[in-house]
Design a protein around this motif. Sequence first.
Motif, mmCIF file in Angstrom:
data_model
loop_
_atom_site.group_PDB
_atom_site.id
_atom_site.type_symbol
_atom_site.label_atom_id
_atom_site.label_comp_id
_atom_site.label_asym_id
_atom_site.label_seq_id
_atom_site.Cartn_x
_atom_site.Cartn_y
_atom_site.Cartn_z
ATOM 1 N N LEU A 1 -15.785 25.144 9.003
ATOM 2 C CA LEU A 1 -16.426 23.864 9.334
ATOM 3 C C LEU A 1 -15.808 23.200 10.563
ATOM 4 C CD1 LEU A 1 -16.828 22.338 5.753
ATOM 5 C CD2 LEU A 1 -18.561 23.523 7.122
ATOM 6 N N GLY A 2 -14.530 23.435 10.798
ATOM 7 C CA GLY A 2 -13.852 22.814 11.931
ATOM 8 C C GLY A 2 -13.768 21.299 11.836
ATOM 9 N N VAL A 3 -13.665 20.756 10.594
ATOM 10 C CA VAL A 3 -13.611 19.299 10.442
ATOM 11 C C VAL A 3 -12.296 18.717 10.934
ATOM 12 C CG1 VAL A 3 -15.307 19.179 8.581
ATOM 13 C CG2 VAL A 3 -12.897 19.415 8.001
ATOM 14 N N HIS A 4 -11.240 19.521 10.878
ATOM 15 C CA HIS A 4 -9.956 19.134 11.451
ATOM 16 C C HIS A 4 -9.120 20.392 11.626
ATOM 17 C CE1 HIS A 4 -8.897 18.917 7.075
ATOM 18 N NE2 HIS A 4 -7.814 19.538 7.513
ATOM 19 N N HIS A 5 -8.009 20.251 12.325
ATOM 20 C CA HIS A 5 -7.066 21.349 12.525
ATOM 21 C C HIS A 5 -5.675 20.843 12.188
ATOM 22 C CE1 HIS A 5 -10.121 23.932 14.288
ATOM 23 N NE2 HIS A 5 -10.607 22.805 14.790
ATOM 24 N N VAL A 6 -4.753 21.739 11.958
ATOM 25 C CA VAL A 6 -3.443 21.365 11.446
ATOM 26 C C VAL A 6 -2.718 20.390 12.367
ATOM 27 C CG1 VAL A 6 -1.146 22.224 10.807
ATOM 28 C CG2 VAL A 6 -3.196 23.462 10.079
ATOM 29 N N ASN A 7 -2.661 20.692 13.655
ATOM 30 C CA ASN A 7 -1.868 19.869 14.568
ATOM 31 C C ASN A 7 -2.714 19.500 15.789
ATOM 32 O OD1 ASN A 7 0.136 18.591 15.999
ATOM 33 N ND2 ASN A 7 1.619 20.253 15.822
ATOM 34 N N GLU A 8 -3.566 18.517 15.646
ATOM 35 C CA GLU A 8 -4.485 18.122 16.710
ATOM 36 C C GLU A 8 -3.832 17.439 17.910
ATOM 37 O OE1 GLU A 8 -7.710 16.068 14.765
ATOM 38 O OE2 GLU A 8 -8.526 17.946 13.987
ATOM 39 N N PRO A 9 -2.638 16.838 17.797
ATOM 40 C CA PRO A 9 -2.013 16.294 19.010
ATOM 41 C C PRO A 9 -1.591 17.385 20.015
ATOM 42 C CG PRO A 9 -1.125 15.190 17.085
ATOM 43 C CD PRO A 9 -1.960 16.340 16.589
ATOM 44 N N MET A 10 -1.468 18.626 19.554
ATOM 45 C CA MET A 10 -1.120 19.734 20.451
ATOM 46 C C MET A 10 -2.320 20.044 21.347
ATOM 47 S SD MET A 10 1.987 20.440 19.661
ATOM 48 C CE MET A 10 2.235 21.979 20.523
ATOM 49 N N PRO A 11 -2.095 20.722 22.468
ATOM 50 C CA PRO A 11 -3.228 21.134 23.297
ATOM 51 C C PRO A 11 -4.215 21.980 22.476
ATOM 52 C CG PRO A 11 -1.169 21.478 24.478
ATOM 53 C CD PRO A 11 -0.809 21.095 23.073
ATOM 54 N N ARG A 12 -5.489 21.786 22.731
ATOM 55 C CA ARG A 12 -6.548 22.430 21.950
ATOM 56 C C ARG A 12 -6.371 23.954 21.861
ATOM 57 N NH1 ARG A 12 -11.724 21.143 20.015
ATOM 58 N NH2 ARG A 12 -11.532 19.020 20.768
ATOM 59 N N ASP A 13 -5.920 24.598 22.916
ATOM 60 C CA ASP A 13 -5.787 26.050 22.902
ATOM 61 C C ASP A 13 -4.651 26.528 21.992
ATOM 62 O OD1 ASP A 13 -3.793 25.084 24.626
ATOM 63 O OD2 ASP A 13 -3.900 26.836 25.941
ATOM 64 N N GLN A 14 -3.814 25.605 21.502
ATOM 65 C CA GLN A 14 -2.737 25.961 20.578
ATOM 66 C C GLN A 14 -3.097 25.685 19.114
ATOM 67 O OE1 GLN A 14 0.986 24.204 21.808
ATOM 68 N NE2 GLN A 14 0.712 24.885 23.926
ATOM 69 N N TRP A 15 -4.212 25.030 18.865
ATOM 70 C CA TRP A 15 -4.600 24.690 17.491
ATOM 71 C C TRP A 15 -4.688 25.933 16.609
ATOM 72 C CZ3 TRP A 15 -9.174 20.692 17.944
ATOM 73 C CH2 TRP A 15 -8.689 19.503 18.489
ATOM 74 N N ILE A 16 -5.219 27.015 17.151
ATOM 75 C CA ILE A 16 -5.409 28.225 16.348
ATOM 76 C C ILE A 16 -4.086 28.746 15.797
ATOM 77 C CG2 ILE A 16 -5.321 29.790 18.341
ATOM 78 C CD1 ILE A 16 -7.527 30.214 15.203
ATOM 79 N N TYR A 17 -2.999 28.611 16.548
ATOM 80 C CA TYR A 17 -1.703 29.101 16.075
ATOM 81 C C TYR A 17 -1.199 28.284 14.878
ATOM 82 C CZ TYR A 17 -2.030 31.465 20.534
ATOM 83 O OH TYR A 17 -2.472 32.225 21.592
ATOM 84 N N TRP A 18 -1.393 26.981 14.938
ATOM 85 C CA TRP A 18 -1.014 26.125 13.813
ATOM 86 C C TRP A 18 -1.892 26.425 12.600
ATOM 87 C CZ3 TRP A 18 3.200 23.004 13.718
ATOM 88 C CH2 TRP A 18 3.837 22.785 14.933
ATOM 89 N N ASP A 19 -3.197 26.608 12.845
ATOM 90 C CA ASP A 19 -4.124 26.932 11.750
ATOM 91 C C ASP A 19 -3.763 28.264 11.100
ATOM 92 O OD1 ASP A 19 -5.447 24.578 12.352
ATOM 93 O OD2 ASP A 19 -7.209 25.562 13.236
ATOM 94 N N LEU A 20 -3.442 29.260 11.916
ATOM 95 C CA LEU A 20 -3.066 30.571 11.379
ATOM 96 C C LEU A 20 -1.749 30.493 10.614
ATOM 97 C CD1 LEU A 20 -4.072 32.958 14.301
ATOM 98 C CD2 LEU A 20 -5.216 32.669 12.082
ATOM 99 N N GLY A 21 -0.805 29.704 11.113
ATOM 100 C CA GLY A 21 0.455 29.507 10.391
ATOM 101 C C GLY A 21 0.224 28.894 9.023
ATOM 102 N N PHE A 22 -0.682 27.928 8.960
ATOM 103 C CA PHE A 22 -1.034 27.286 7.686
ATOM 104 C C PHE A 22 -1.614 28.315 6.724
ATOM 105 C CE2 PHE A 22 -3.766 24.530 5.026
ATOM 106 C CZ PHE A 22 -2.899 23.487 4.744
#
Length: 165
Positions: free
Chosen positions: A116-137
């Motif tokens: 759904l992409g309603v939120h990501h783990v660490n949104e204050p980070m640059p958008r291109d890094q969101w996937i790494y936080w999401d994958l870590g989660f």
Amino acid sequence: MDAPQDRRFPLSAGILFGLGLGGFFDGIVLHQILQWHHMVSSWYPIDSMANLELNTLWDGIFHSTTYVFVVLGLFILWRAAHRGHLFWSSKLLAGSLLIGWGLFNTVEGLIDHEILGVHHVNEPMPRDQWIYWDLGFLLWGAAMLAVGWLLVRAGRAEQAARILA
């Protein structure tokens, strides 16, 4: 004398507690303390009072749901505790909690972050890094599921040995 199945640890209680604790951790630490995201902050960024109010409402609905998980887990555990000769197992409790918390992270991470992409783990980070936080989660959730499953297996073996003794 109680039947052996009536003396087993209630895994569903631990799983519900784990779901609730995982949700509380996410909501309290990631939403409120660190303010990395809110429930629908990718869809409605916190750039206006209206969006903040909407996100706060959905955070409250989310917290209410996790609260219900904990209450249901407590109810199941309370019912089981009134059985005679219940065999308690720290491994079963810890394992079922980890399974519940891991299920929370995995399901919430896949649905809310990726599908759904309603939120990501660490949104204050640059958008291109969101996937790494999401994958870590997601990996954290998968690790909790795996360790929880191993603990439940070990706890069931101990429990079976105690029931037969």
